[in-house]
Design an enzyme around this catalytic site. Structure first.
Site, PDB file in Angstrom:
ATOM      1  N   ARG A 262       0.841  -1.199   0.000  1.00  0.00           N
ATOM      2  CA  ARG A 262       0.000   0.000   0.000  1.00  0.00           C
ATOM      3  C   ARG A 262       0.877   1.250   0.000  1.00  0.00           C
ATOM      4  NH1 ARG A 262      -4.873  -1.860   4.186  1.00  0.00           N
ATOM      5  NH2 ARG A 262      -5.288  -3.825   3.103  1.00  0.00           N
ATOM      6  N   ARG A 277       2.207   1.137  10.268  1.00  0.00           N
ATOM      7  CA  ARG A 277       1.674   1.524   8.962  1.00  0.00           C
ATOM      8  C   ARG A 277       2.801   1.406   7.938  1.00  0.00           C
ATOM      9  NH1 ARG A 277      -3.073   4.154   8.175  1.00  0.00           N
ATOM     10  NH2 ARG A 277      -3.149   4.708  10.384  1.00  0.00           N
ATOM     11  N   GLU A 349      -6.501  -1.112  15.434  1.00  0.00           N
ATOM     12  CA  GLU A 349      -7.120  -2.094  14.539  1.00  0.00           C
ATOM     13  C   GLU A 349      -6.125  -3.171  14.113  1.00  0.00           C
ATOM     14  OE1 GLU A 349      -8.172  -2.740   9.978  1.00  0.00           O
ATOM     15  OE2 GLU A 349      -8.103  -0.653  10.640  1.00  0.00           O
ATOM     16  N   SER A 352     -10.361  -6.152  10.006  1.00  0.00           N
ATOM     17  CA  SER A 352     -11.588  -5.501   9.576  1.00  0.00           C
ATOM     18  C   SER A 352     -12.373  -6.509   8.752  1.00  0.00           C
ATOM     19  CB  SER A 352     -11.248  -4.267   8.737  1.00  0.00           C
ATOM     20  OG  SER A 352     -12.371  -3.451   8.533  1.00  0.00           O
ATOM     21  N   ARG A 391       0.739  -6.375  12.775  1.00  0.00           N
ATOM     22  CA  ARG A 391       0.087  -5.748  13.928  1.00  0.00           C
ATOM     23  C   ARG A 391      -0.131  -6.759  15.056  1.00  0.00           C
ATOM     24  NH1 ARG A 391      -3.815  -0.731  12.220  1.00  0.00           N
ATOM     25  NH2 ARG A 391      -2.234   0.344  10.948  1.00  0.00           N
TER      26      ARG A 391
END
Length: 427
Positions: A262, A277, A349, A352, A391
């Protein structure tokens, strides 16, 4: 993608749904564009019909030796043949314009999704477990990793720039262990089929799951026009693209452990330290392909599968129902799993899970046929992280930190770590 017929039949519902997502009304302009398209299609059909009938009339006129009528009809056919290509071009242009507008519209939220502008309107559905009971100082993962000597951001920056990490030794092995644990759990106990799929895809695949055309700036593209996947959702969901699935084969449940890529466009200044991130990270993805009747129940099931990962790791977490303003583009309803990070003193988070209805099925032209119905229906799709590996690693490091700076290896990971029970500083 939304069905233009549904938009025509439910203009108020569309605009109300868009308002919930803080998006402007679109129904009137969409219907006007569709009316224009319909008018062009009808005009083209009328021309084609007249050309065909005039051609037949030419034959009849010639049989009757009516040369004047035959010449007049020939002139009319020639004029129609000249005019039709321009009208066909106009029709294709309006078709493409309508498709582009429809492809940029977000999905319609389910009725029970909370309405709100951003994450502050999300609702905590349940909280599981408890925070660590130790009294020593909490540290962030990058402080722990660097002190242990197995996490290196400076070397990663030399290799690739910002938002990359080099892990070595037991931390590298723990990252691998987490991914293997997740994929084994989902295939061995949750009924998902493991898939090894490409990491680069064509435009059509990205369009099918909704990354294109709206979110191209968030992706990495190769020099030959392919895209690096931002999530294995893209490849797993597109396995049924342009196919008709027999209803008795549903649900199809797929999982994959892959790198994800990403650009993190718009994230300048956010989570710049550490590996929260990243441009490249491992993720265990879950995808379900279902019929219309079972997709909501499948959403609850998928979320429970992702939760089981956190439960077995002994992590404190909570489940949030995202509001309309925080929900993803293709989702009708989303649950976020947030794990407790002692070093940050907050939840972050780690998964999801979303139900998309037929939004992606329509974009992929993926349909199913039931035994009792002749009509084909678009499949319903769901996707979720089961979970984000990096994460999860952060959460394990921060929650299993010992007073001496070492990290205890959770019981479920020890078989993947060669029996190692504790990660200690490099010597």
């Amino acid at each position: 993608m939304l069905d233009i017929k549904w938009v025509r039949d439910n203009p108020e519902a569309l605009d109300a749904a868009l308002a919930k997502r803080s998006a402007p009304a679109q129904a009137a302009s969409l219907i006007a564009l569709d009316e224009k398209r319909r008018g062009l299609v009808q005009a083209l059909q009328d021309m084609q019909s007249r050309r065909n009938s005039a051609s037949k009339e030419i034959g009849a006129a010639m049989a009757q030796k009516n040369a004047e009528l035959a010449d007049r009809l020939k002139a009319e056919v020639a004029e129609l043949k000249t005019a039709m290509p321009a009208l066909e071009d106009q029709t294709r242009t309006v078709d493409a314009e309508l498709l582009d507008v429809l492809s940029r519209l977000p999905n319609i939220p389910l009725e029970d999704v909370p309405v709100g502008a951003d994450e502050h309107a999300n609702i905590v559905t349940r909280t599981i477990g408890a925070r660590p009971g130790w009294n020593h100082k909490a540290l962030e993962h990058f402080e722990i990793g660097e002190a242990l000597g197995y996490m290196d951001f400076e070397r990663a920056a030399k290799l690739s720039g910002s938002r990359f990490t080099v892990l070595t030794g037991p931390l590298a092995r723990m990252e691998r262990a987490l991914g293997q644990f997740m994929i084994d759990l989902h295939t061995g106990e949750h009924g998902y089929t493991e898939v090894s799929s490409p990491l680069m895809v064509r435009d059509d695949a990205m369009f099918g799951t909704g990354q294109l055309p709206k979110f191209s700036e968030e992706l990495f593209r190769t020099t030959d026009g392919r895209w690096l996947i931002p999530t294995a959702e893209v490849t797993l969901t597109n396995l049924v693209r342009e196919e008709i699935v027999e209803a008795e084969k549903l649900p199809l449940r797929y999982t994959a452990l892959t790198p994800s890529f990403r650009s993190e466009a718009g994230s300048a200044g956010r989570d710049t330290r550490g590996m929260l991130r990243q441009h490249q990270f491992w993720k265990c993805e879950l995808v379900s392909i279902t019929d219309a009747e079972t997709s909501i129940d499948e959403h609850e099931r998928m979320t429970a599968c992702a939760e089981e990962v956190l439960k077995r790791l002994g992590l404190h977490y909570r489940v949030l129902t995202l509001c309309t303003g925080d929900m993803g583009f293709g989702a009708r309803k989303t649950y976020d799993l947030e794990v407790w990070l002692p070093g940050q003193n907050t939840f972050r988070e780690v998964s999801s899970c979303s139900v998309c209805g037929d939004f992606q099925g329509r974009r992929m032209n993926a349909r199913y046929r039931s035994k009792d119905e002749k009509a084909l229906k678009f499949v319903h799709t769901l996707n979720g992280s089961g979970t984000a590996v990096g994460r999860a690693l952060i959460a394990v490091m921060e929650n299993y930190l010992n007073e001496d700076g070492s990290v205890t290896v959770p019981d479920v990971l020890q078989p993947y770590m060669g029996g190692l029970t504790r990660i200690e500083a490099a010597r």
